[in-house]
Design a protein around this motif. Structure first.
Motif, PDB file in Angstrom:
ATOM      1  N   MET A 133      -8.928 -26.571  -3.995  1.00  0.00           N
ATOM      2  CA  MET A 133      -9.422 -27.702  -3.205  1.00  0.00           C
ATOM      3  C   MET A 133      -9.941 -27.238  -1.840  1.00  0.00           C
ATOM      4  O   MET A 133     -10.990 -27.681  -1.367  1.00  0.00           O
ATOM      5  CB  MET A 133      -8.319 -28.752  -3.022  1.00  0.00           C
ATOM      6  CG  MET A 133      -8.751 -29.966  -2.228  1.00  0.00           C
ATOM      7  SD  MET A 133     -10.068 -30.954  -2.998  1.00  0.00           S
ATOM      8  CE  MET A 133      -9.115 -32.042  -4.033  1.00  0.00           C
ATOM      9  N   GLN A 134      -9.205 -26.315  -1.195  1.00  0.00           N
ATOM     10  CA  GLN A 134      -9.650 -25.829   0.111  1.00  0.00           C
ATOM     11  C   GLN A 134     -11.015 -25.140   0.008  1.00  0.00           C
ATOM     12  O   GLN A 134     -11.908 -25.387   0.826  1.00  0.00           O
ATOM     13  CB  GLN A 134      -8.615 -24.863   0.713  1.00  0.00           C
ATOM     14  CG  GLN A 134      -9.019 -24.368   2.097  1.00  0.00           C
ATOM     15  CD  GLN A 134      -7.911 -23.627   2.817  1.00  0.00           C
ATOM     16  OE1 GLN A 134      -6.729 -23.872   2.571  1.00  0.00           O
ATOM     17  NE2 GLN A 134      -8.283 -22.724   3.708  1.00  0.00           N
ATOM     18  N   THR A 135     -11.185 -24.306  -1.009  1.00  0.00           N
ATOM     19  CA  THR A 135     -12.467 -23.621  -1.207  1.00  0.00           C
ATOM     20  C   THR A 135     -13.567 -24.625  -1.511  1.00  0.00           C
ATOM     21  O   THR A 135     -14.687 -24.510  -0.996  1.00  0.00           O
ATOM     22  CB  THR A 135     -12.354 -22.603  -2.358  1.00  0.00           C
ATOM     23  OG1 THR A 135     -11.301 -21.698  -2.052  1.00  0.00           O
ATOM     24  CG2 THR A 135     -13.643 -21.825  -2.536  1.00  0.00           C
ATOM     25  N   PHE A 136     -13.248 -25.609  -2.330  1.00  0.00           N
ATOM     26  CA  PHE A 136     -14.198 -26.675  -2.667  1.00  0.00           C
ATOM     27  C   PHE A 136     -14.686 -27.377  -1.398  1.00  0.00           C
ATOM     28  O   PHE A 136     -15.887 -27.599  -1.211  1.00  0.00           O
ATOM     29  CB  PHE A 136     -13.533 -27.673  -3.616  1.00  0.00           C
ATOM     30  CG  PHE A 136     -14.386 -28.872  -3.938  1.00  0.00           C
ATOM     31  CD1 PHE A 136     -15.452 -28.765  -4.816  1.00  0.00           C
ATOM     32  CD2 PHE A 136     -14.111 -30.107  -3.365  1.00  0.00           C
ATOM     33  CE1 PHE A 136     -16.240 -29.881  -5.119  1.00  0.00           C
ATOM     34  CE2 PHE A 136     -14.885 -31.219  -3.661  1.00  0.00           C
ATOM     35  CZ  PHE A 136     -15.960 -31.109  -4.536  1.00  0.00           C
ATOM     36  N   ILE A 137     -13.745 -27.703  -0.507  1.00  0.00           N
ATOM     37  CA  ILE A 137     -14.087 -28.384   0.749  1.00  0.00           C
ATOM     38  C   ILE A 137     -14.918 -27.477   1.650  1.00  0.00           C
ATOM     39  O   ILE A 137     -15.945 -27.891   2.200  1.00  0.00           O
ATOM     40  CB  ILE A 137     -12.796 -28.831   1.479  1.00  0.00           C
ATOM     41  CG1 ILE A 137     -12.147 -30.007   0.738  1.00  0.00           C
ATOM     42  CG2 ILE A 137     -13.093 -29.209   2.929  1.00  0.00           C
ATOM     43  CD1 ILE A 137     -10.752 -30.366   1.228  1.00  0.00           C
ATOM     44  N   ILE A 182      -7.010 -43.909   6.220  1.00  0.00           N
ATOM     45  CA  ILE A 182      -8.255 -43.490   5.567  1.00  0.00           C
ATOM     46  C   ILE A 182      -8.233 -43.867   4.088  1.00  0.00           C
ATOM     47  O   ILE A 182      -9.245 -44.307   3.531  1.00  0.00           O
ATOM     48  CB  ILE A 182      -8.504 -41.984   5.802  1.00  0.00           C
ATOM     49  CG1 ILE A 182      -8.824 -41.755   7.289  1.00  0.00           C
ATOM     50  CG2 ILE A 182      -9.643 -41.454   4.931  1.00  0.00           C
ATOM     51  CD1 ILE A 182      -8.725 -40.319   7.751  1.00  0.00           C
ATOM     52  N   HIS A 183      -7.065 -43.733   3.440  1.00  0.00           N
ATOM     53  CA  HIS A 183      -6.926 -44.208   2.054  1.00  0.00           C
ATOM     54  C   HIS A 183      -7.256 -45.697   1.959  1.00  0.00           C
ATOM     55  O   HIS A 183      -7.993 -46.133   1.050  1.00  0.00           O
ATOM     56  CB  HIS A 183      -5.496 -43.982   1.549  1.00  0.00           C
ATOM     57  CG  HIS A 183      -5.276 -42.658   0.895  1.00  0.00           C
ATOM     58  ND1 HIS A 183      -5.911 -42.296  -0.281  1.00  0.00           N
ATOM     59  CD2 HIS A 183      -4.490 -41.603   1.243  1.00  0.00           C
ATOM     60  CE1 HIS A 183      -5.514 -41.071  -0.637  1.00  0.00           C
ATOM     61  NE2 HIS A 183      -4.656 -40.633   0.270  1.00  0.00           N
ATOM     62  N   LYS A 223      -6.916 -30.231   6.303  1.00  0.00           N
ATOM     63  CA  LYS A 223      -5.613 -30.760   6.741  1.00  0.00           C
ATOM     64  C   LYS A 223      -5.409 -32.191   6.258  1.00  0.00           C
ATOM     65  O   LYS A 223      -4.309 -32.568   5.833  1.00  0.00           O
ATOM     66  CB  LYS A 223      -5.498 -30.680   8.265  1.00  0.00           C
ATOM     67  CG  LYS A 223      -5.336 -29.263   8.789  1.00  0.00           C
ATOM     68  CD  LYS A 223      -5.193 -29.237  10.302  1.00  0.00           C
ATOM     69  CE  LYS A 223      -5.004 -27.804  10.793  1.00  0.00           C
ATOM     70  NZ  LYS A 223      -4.768 -27.732  12.251  1.00  0.00           N
ATOM     71  N   LEU A 224      -6.472 -32.986   6.336  1.00  0.00           N
ATOM     72  CA  LEU A 224      -6.389 -34.372   5.869  1.00  0.00           C
ATOM     73  C   LEU A 224      -6.078 -34.409   4.375  1.00  0.00           C
ATOM     74  O   LEU A 224      -5.209 -35.171   3.932  1.00  0.00           O
ATOM     75  CB  LEU A 224      -7.709 -35.091   6.142  1.00  0.00           C
ATOM     76  CG  LEU A 224      -7.789 -36.531   5.626  1.00  0.00           C
ATOM     77  CD1 LEU A 224      -6.881 -37.442   6.440  1.00  0.00           C
ATOM     78  CD2 LEU A 224      -9.230 -37.042   5.658  1.00  0.00           C
ATOM     79  N   GLY A 254      -3.095 -36.075   0.200  1.00  0.00           N
ATOM     80  CA  GLY A 254      -3.234 -35.893  -1.243  1.00  0.00           C
ATOM     81  C   GLY A 254      -4.518 -36.472  -1.811  1.00  0.00           C
ATOM     82  O   GLY A 254      -4.536 -36.986  -2.935  1.00  0.00           O
ATOM     83  N   PHE A 255      -5.598 -36.391  -1.043  1.00  0.00           N
ATOM     84  CA  PHE A 255      -6.876 -36.934  -1.510  1.00  0.00           C
ATOM     85  C   PHE A 255      -7.395 -36.114  -2.690  1.00  0.00           C
ATOM     86  O   PHE A 255      -7.302 -34.884  -2.692  1.00  0.00           O
ATOM     87  CB  PHE A 255      -7.907 -36.919  -0.377  1.00  0.00           C
ATOM     88  CG  PHE A 255      -7.596 -37.888   0.730  1.00  0.00           C
ATOM     89  CD1 PHE A 255      -8.138 -39.168   0.723  1.00  0.00           C
ATOM     90  CD2 PHE A 255      -6.748 -37.541   1.771  1.00  0.00           C
ATOM     91  CE1 PHE A 255      -7.849 -40.070   1.738  1.00  0.00           C
ATOM     92  CE2 PHE A 255      -6.445 -38.432   2.791  1.00  0.00           C
ATOM     93  CZ  PHE A 255      -6.992 -39.706   2.775  1.00  0.00           C
TER      94      PHE A 255
END
Length: 333
Positions: free
Chosen positions: A1-5, A260-261, A290-291, A296-297
Protein backbone atom coordinates in the motif's frame (compact mmCIF):
# COMPACT_ATOMS: atom_id res chain seq x y z
CA UNK A 1 0.00 0.00 0.00
CA UNK A 2 2.81 2.44 0.85
CA UNK A 3 4.50 1.82 -2.51
CA UNK A 4 1.15 2.13 -4.28
CA UNK A 5 0.59 5.53 -2.63
CA UNK A 6 4.11 6.82 -3.19
CA UNK A 7 4.06 6.14 -6.94
CA UNK A 8 0.54 7.44 -7.65
CA UNK A 9 0.16 10.56 -9.81
CA UNK A 10 -1.12 13.20 -7.40
CA UNK A 11 -2.23 16.81 -6.99
CA UNK A 12 -1.78 19.07 -3.95
CA UNK A 13 -4.18 21.95 -3.35
CA UNK A 14 -3.33 23.15 0.16
CA UNK A 15 0.33 23.95 0.69
CA UNK A 16 1.78 27.24 1.96
CA UNK A 17 5.03 28.10 0.19
CA UNK A 18 6.38 29.72 3.33
CA UNK A 19 5.53 26.48 5.12
CA UNK A 20 7.86 24.55 2.82
CA UNK A 21 10.97 26.43 4.05
CA UNK A 22 13.25 23.61 5.13
CA UNK A 23 15.72 24.38 7.97
CA UNK A 24 18.76 23.79 5.74
CA UNK A 25 17.57 26.39 3.21
CA UNK A 26 16.59 28.70 6.05
CA UNK A 27 20.16 28.64 7.41
CA UNK A 28 21.66 29.10 3.94
CA UNK A 29 19.48 32.14 3.23
CA UNK A 30 20.15 33.58 6.68
CA UNK A 31 23.90 33.36 6.06
CA UNK A 32 23.58 34.93 2.59
CA UNK A 33 21.41 37.79 3.85
CA UNK A 34 23.34 38.41 7.08
CA UNK A 35 20.45 37.45 9.35
CA UNK A 36 21.21 36.06 12.80
CA UNK A 37 19.36 32.85 13.64
CA UNK A 38 18.10 31.99 17.12
CA UNK A 39 19.33 28.41 16.71
CA UNK A 40 22.81 27.06 15.97
CA UNK A 41 21.87 24.15 13.69
CA UNK A 42 18.95 22.99 11.54
CA UNK A 43 18.45 20.16 14.06
CA UNK A 44 18.05 22.68 16.90
CA UNK A 45 15.50 24.56 14.83
CA UNK A 46 13.48 21.39 14.17
CA UNK A 47 13.58 20.58 17.90
CA UNK A 48 11.88 23.95 18.53
CA UNK A 49 8.85 22.96 16.41
CA UNK A 50 6.68 22.39 19.47
CA UNK A 51 3.18 23.26 18.32
CA UNK A 52 0.01 22.55 20.27
CA UNK A 53 -2.43 24.96 18.61
CA UNK A 54 -2.68 27.42 15.73
CA UNK A 55 -1.17 30.48 17.52
CA UNK A 56 1.88 28.52 18.77
CA UNK A 57 2.53 27.35 15.22
CA UNK A 58 2.07 30.81 13.69
CA UNK A 59 4.62 32.36 16.07
CA UNK A 60 7.42 30.16 14.74
CA UNK A 61 6.05 30.21 11.18
CA UNK A 62 6.22 34.00 10.82
CA UNK A 63 9.61 34.24 12.51
CA UNK A 64 11.00 31.76 9.98
CA UNK A 65 10.09 33.99 7.03
CA UNK A 66 12.62 36.68 7.94
CA UNK A 67 15.32 34.94 5.89
CA UNK A 68 13.32 35.55 2.67
CA UNK A 69 14.57 38.88 1.36
CA UNK A 70 15.57 38.86 -2.31
CA UNK A 71 13.79 37.65 -5.45
CA UNK A 72 16.12 34.66 -5.68
CA UNK A 73 15.19 33.63 -2.11
CA UNK A 74 11.56 33.24 -3.17
CA UNK A 75 12.75 31.44 -6.31
CA UNK A 76 14.79 28.96 -4.26
CA UNK A 77 11.93 28.40 -1.80
CA UNK A 78 9.44 27.66 -4.60
CA UNK A 79 11.75 25.56 -6.74
CA UNK A 80 12.80 23.45 -3.73
CA UNK A 81 9.16 22.62 -2.92
CA UNK A 82 8.27 21.82 -6.53
CA UNK A 83 11.35 19.58 -6.81
CA UNK A 84 10.33 17.70 -3.67
CA UNK A 85 6.70 17.46 -4.77
CA UNK A 86 7.65 16.11 -8.20
CA UNK A 87 9.89 13.50 -6.56
CA UNK A 88 6.73 12.26 -4.78
CA UNK A 89 4.84 12.00 -8.11
CA UNK A 90 2.86 15.20 -7.58
CA UNK A 91 2.05 16.38 -11.09
CA UNK A 92 0.10 19.51 -10.17
CA UNK A 93 0.08 21.89 -7.20
CA UNK A 94 -1.78 25.02 -6.16
CA UNK A 95 0.49 27.14 -4.00
CA UNK A 96 -0.52 29.60 -1.28
CA UNK A 97 1.69 32.60 -0.58
CA UNK A 98 1.34 35.28 2.12
CA UNK A 99 2.55 38.60 0.66
CA UNK A 100 1.51 40.67 3.71
CA UNK A 101 3.97 38.70 5.86
CA UNK A 102 6.73 40.03 3.59
CA UNK A 103 5.59 43.53 2.61
CA UNK A 104 5.28 44.38 6.32
CA UNK A 105 9.02 43.61 6.51
CA UNK A 106 9.75 46.00 3.66
CA UNK A 107 9.89 43.42 0.85
CA UNK A 108 8.29 44.62 -2.41
CA UNK A 109 5.29 42.68 -3.74
CA UNK A 110 7.02 42.50 -7.13
CA UNK A 111 10.08 40.85 -5.56
CA UNK A 112 7.96 38.14 -3.93
CA UNK A 113 5.73 37.21 -6.84
CA UNK A 114 8.44 37.45 -9.52
CA UNK A 115 10.72 35.03 -7.67
CA UNK A 116 7.87 32.57 -7.16
CA UNK A 117 6.64 32.81 -10.76
CA UNK A 118 10.08 32.28 -12.31
CA UNK A 119 10.49 29.10 -10.24
CA UNK A 120 7.05 27.87 -11.33
CA UNK A 121 7.94 28.36 -15.00
CA UNK A 122 11.30 26.62 -14.63
CA UNK A 123 9.84 23.71 -12.66
CA UNK A 124 7.16 23.09 -15.26
CA UNK A 125 9.74 23.11 -18.06
CA UNK A 126 12.48 21.15 -16.33
CA UNK A 127 10.62 18.88 -13.91
CA UNK A 128 7.21 18.45 -15.50
CA UNK A 129 5.20 19.74 -12.54
CA UNK A 130 2.48 22.29 -13.29
CA UNK A 131 1.51 24.78 -10.58
CA UNK A 132 -0.74 27.78 -10.01
CA UNK A 133 -0.56 30.51 -7.38
CA UNK A 134 -3.13 31.54 -4.75
CA UNK A 135 -2.71 34.87 -2.98
CA UNK A 136 -3.63 34.42 0.70
CA UNK A 137 -4.71 37.30 2.92
CA UNK A 138 -3.80 37.22 6.61
CA UNK A 139 -7.10 37.28 8.47
CA UNK A 140 -5.57 38.81 11.63
CA UNK A 141 -4.69 41.90 9.58
CA UNK A 142 -7.25 44.44 8.39
CA UNK A 143 -9.60 44.10 5.43
CA UNK A 144 -8.08 47.36 4.18
CA UNK A 145 -4.64 45.74 4.05
CA UNK A 146 -6.10 42.77 2.18
CA UNK A 147 -7.70 45.13 -0.36
CA UNK A 148 -4.39 46.97 -0.82
CA UNK A 149 -2.65 43.69 -1.59
CA UNK A 150 -5.37 42.65 -4.01
CA UNK A 151 -4.71 45.94 -5.81
CA UNK A 152 -0.96 45.25 -5.77
CA UNK A 153 -1.70 41.93 -7.49
CA UNK A 154 -3.59 43.50 -10.41
CA UNK A 155 -0.55 43.78 -12.74
CA UNK A 156 0.12 40.07 -12.13
CA UNK A 157 -3.36 38.60 -12.62
CA UNK A 158 -2.06 36.22 -15.28
CA UNK A 159 0.17 34.69 -12.59
CA UNK A 160 -2.59 34.18 -9.98
CA UNK A 161 -5.50 31.72 -10.13
CA UNK A 162 -7.29 32.65 -6.89
CA UNK A 163 -7.29 34.21 -3.44
CA UNK A 164 -7.44 32.59 -0.01
CA UNK A 165 -7.67 33.50 3.67
CA UNK A 166 -5.38 32.08 6.35
CA UNK A 167 -3.67 32.83 9.71
CA UNK A 168 -5.40 33.22 13.10
CA UNK A 169 -9.14 32.64 12.76
CA UNK A 170 -10.04 33.80 16.27
CA UNK A 171 -12.27 36.91 16.02
CA UNK A 172 -11.55 37.12 12.29
CA UNK A 173 -14.64 35.67 10.56
CA UNK A 174 -14.86 35.27 6.79
CA UNK A 175 -17.44 38.06 6.53
CA UNK A 176 -14.75 40.56 7.61
CA UNK A 177 -13.30 40.18 4.10
CA UNK A 178 -16.56 40.11 2.10
CA UNK A 179 -15.76 43.20 0.00
CA UNK A 180 -12.24 41.99 -0.81
CA UNK A 181 -13.44 38.59 -1.97
CA UNK A 182 -16.33 40.12 -3.94
CA UNK A 183 -13.83 42.28 -5.81
CA UNK A 184 -11.51 39.29 -6.39
CA UNK A 185 -14.42 37.34 -7.85
CA UNK A 186 -15.23 40.19 -10.26
CA UNK A 187 -11.58 40.09 -11.32
CA UNK A 188 -12.07 36.47 -12.37
CA UNK A 189 -10.21 34.90 -9.46
CA UNK A 190 -11.28 31.71 -7.68
CA UNK A 191 -12.08 31.91 -3.93
CA UNK A 192 -11.12 29.73 -0.99
CA UNK A 193 -10.91 30.28 2.77
CA UNK A 194 -9.42 28.41 5.71
CA UNK A 195 -11.88 27.01 8.23
CA UNK A 196 -9.36 25.54 10.65
CA UNK A 197 -10.13 22.61 12.94
CA UNK A 198 -12.04 23.29 16.19
CA UNK A 199 -11.99 27.09 16.04
CA UNK A 200 -14.49 29.34 17.85
CA UNK A 201 -17.75 29.79 15.92
CA UNK A 202 -16.50 27.37 13.29
CA UNK A 203 -19.93 26.38 11.96
CA UNK A 204 -20.88 30.03 11.55
CA UNK A 205 -17.62 30.64 9.70
CA UNK A 206 -18.13 27.69 7.37
CA UNK A 207 -21.66 28.86 6.62
CA UNK A 208 -20.39 32.39 5.88
CA UNK A 209 -17.83 30.93 3.47
CA UNK A 210 -20.50 29.03 1.55
CA UNK A 211 -23.58 31.26 1.71
CA UNK A 212 -22.16 34.78 1.87
CA UNK A 213 -18.63 34.72 0.42
CA UNK A 214 -19.63 31.93 -2.01
CA UNK A 215 -16.25 30.26 -2.07
CA UNK A 216 -15.22 27.72 -4.70
CA UNK A 217 -13.46 25.56 -2.09
CA UNK A 218 -12.90 25.28 1.69
CA UNK A 219 -9.51 24.67 3.28
CA UNK A 220 -9.73 22.17 6.17
CA UNK A 221 -13.48 22.27 6.97
CA UNK A 222 -13.53 19.10 9.11
CA UNK A 223 -16.07 20.64 11.50
CA UNK A 224 -18.71 20.76 8.75
CA UNK A 225 -19.50 17.18 9.83
CA UNK A 226 -21.17 18.63 12.94
CA UNK A 227 -23.99 19.98 10.75
CA UNK A 228 -25.97 17.88 8.26
CA UNK A 229 -27.16 21.13 6.68
CA UNK A 230 -23.59 22.25 6.00
CA UNK A 231 -22.62 18.83 4.67
CA UNK A 232 -25.55 18.96 2.25
CA UNK A 233 -24.62 22.48 1.13
CA UNK A 234 -21.00 21.47 0.52
CA UNK A 235 -22.05 18.38 -1.40
CA UNK A 236 -24.72 20.16 -3.48
CA UNK A 237 -22.29 22.90 -4.47
CA UNK A 238 -19.55 20.33 -5.20
CA UNK A 239 -17.11 22.21 -2.98
CA UNK A 240 -13.74 20.61 -2.46
CA UNK A 241 -12.37 20.27 1.08
CA UNK A 242 -8.58 20.41 1.44
CA UNK A 243 -7.86 18.43 4.58
CA UNK A 244 -4.33 18.21 6.04
CA UNK A 245 -4.05 15.13 8.32
CA UNK A 246 -0.60 15.64 9.88
CA UNK A 247 -1.15 19.31 10.69
CA UNK A 248 -4.57 18.40 12.14
CA UNK A 249 -2.81 16.02 14.49
CA UNK A 250 -1.13 18.95 16.27
CA UNK A 251 -4.56 20.33 17.16
CA UNK A 252 -6.76 17.25 17.71
CA UNK A 253 -4.19 14.49 18.39
CA UNK A 254 -5.36 12.38 15.47
CA UNK A 255 -4.99 12.43 11.71
CA UNK A 256 -8.78 12.94 11.52
CA UNK A 257 -9.10 9.60 9.75
CA UNK A 258 -12.56 8.98 11.25
CA UNK A 259 -13.77 12.31 9.89
CA UNK A 260 -12.28 11.62 6.47
CA UNK A 261 -14.05 8.23 6.41
CA UNK A 262 -17.34 10.02 7.16
CA UNK A 263 -16.72 12.55 4.38
CA UNK A 264 -16.06 9.76 1.89
CA UNK A 265 -19.22 7.97 3.04
CA UNK A 266 -21.17 11.17 2.36
CA UNK A 267 -19.56 11.53 -1.11
CA UNK A 268 -18.02 14.87 -0.10
CA UNK A 269 -15.08 15.94 -2.26
CA UNK A 270 -12.41 15.61 0.43
CA UNK A 271 -8.75 15.85 -0.59
CA UNK A 272 -5.47 15.20 1.26
CA UNK A 273 -2.70 17.81 1.49
CA UNK A 274 0.45 18.70 3.44
CA UNK A 275 -0.26 22.29 4.61
CA UNK A 276 3.17 23.36 5.97
CA UNK A 277 5.32 20.27 5.31
CA UNK A 278 8.69 21.66 6.43
CA UNK A 279 7.26 22.48 9.87
CA UNK A 280 5.05 19.42 10.30
CA UNK A 281 7.82 17.18 8.81
CA UNK A 282 5.50 15.48 6.33
CA UNK A 283 4.94 16.11 2.63
CA UNK A 284 1.98 14.78 0.64
CA UNK A 285 3.12 11.15 0.46
CA UNK A 286 3.79 11.06 4.20
CA UNK A 287 0.32 12.49 4.88
CA UNK A 288 -1.35 9.86 2.71
CA UNK A 289 0.73 6.96 4.09
CA UNK A 290 0.18 7.93 7.74
CA UNK A 291 -3.52 8.52 7.14
CA UNK A 292 -3.92 5.14 5.45
CA UNK A 293 -2.19 3.36 8.35
CA UNK A 294 -4.21 5.12 11.04
CA UNK A 295 -7.57 4.79 9.30
CA UNK A 296 -7.18 1.50 7.44
CA UNK A 297 -8.25 3.05 4.15
CA UNK A 298 -8.47 0.60 1.27
CA UNK A 299 -7.02 1.11 -2.20
CA UNK A 300 -10.28 2.37 -3.70
CA UNK A 301 -10.66 4.98 -0.96
CA UNK A 302 -7.11 6.24 -1.45
CA UNK A 303 -7.71 6.49 -5.19
CA UNK A 304 -10.90 8.49 -4.52
CA UNK A 305 -9.04 10.92 -2.24
CA UNK A 306 -6.37 11.47 -4.89
CA UNK A 307 -8.88 11.72 -7.76
CA UNK A 308 -10.89 14.30 -5.79
CA UNK A 309 -7.88 16.63 -5.80
CA UNK A 310 -7.75 16.59 -9.59
CA UNK A 311 -11.54 16.99 -9.80
CA UNK A 312 -11.67 20.14 -7.64
CA UNK A 313 -8.42 21.66 -8.93
CA UNK A 314 -8.75 25.05 -10.64
CA UNK A 315 -7.98 23.68 -14.08
CA UNK A 316 -9.85 23.44 -17.37
CA UNK A 317 -11.81 20.23 -17.93
CA UNK A 318 -9.46 18.87 -20.60
CA UNK A 319 -6.42 19.19 -18.33
CA UNK A 320 -8.32 17.61 -15.41
CA UNK A 321 -9.39 14.72 -17.60
CA UNK A 322 -5.80 14.17 -18.70
CA UNK A 323 -4.60 13.92 -15.11
CA UNK A 324 -7.50 11.64 -14.13
CA UNK A 325 -6.70 9.38 -17.07
CA UNK A 326 -3.09 9.14 -15.88
CA UNK A 327 -4.35 8.15 -12.43
CA UNK A 328 -6.75 5.59 -13.92
CA UNK A 329 -3.95 4.09 -16.06
CA UNK A 330 -1.67 3.86 -13.01
CA UNK A 331 -4.32 2.03 -10.96
CA UNK A 332 -5.09 -0.32 -13.86
CA UNK A 333 -1.42 -1.23 -14.20
Amino acid sequence: MQTFIEKMPKAELHVHLEGTLEPELSFALAKKNGIEMSYKTPQELIAAYDFHDLPSFLTIYYAGMNVLVEEDDFYQLTYAYLTKARSEETLYAELFFDPQAHTTRGIAFETIITGIHKAQVDAEQKLGIKSQLILCFLRDMSAESAMQHLDLAMPYLDWIVGVGLDSDERNNPPIKFAEVFAKAKKMGLKLTMHCDVNQNNTLTHINQCISEIQVDRIDHGINSLESEELCTLIKDKKLGLTVCPVSNQFVVQSLTSDEIHKMLDKDMLVTINSDDPAYFRAYLNENLVKLQKEGGFNQAQIVTLVANAFKVAWLDEVTKENYLNQLEDYVAQ
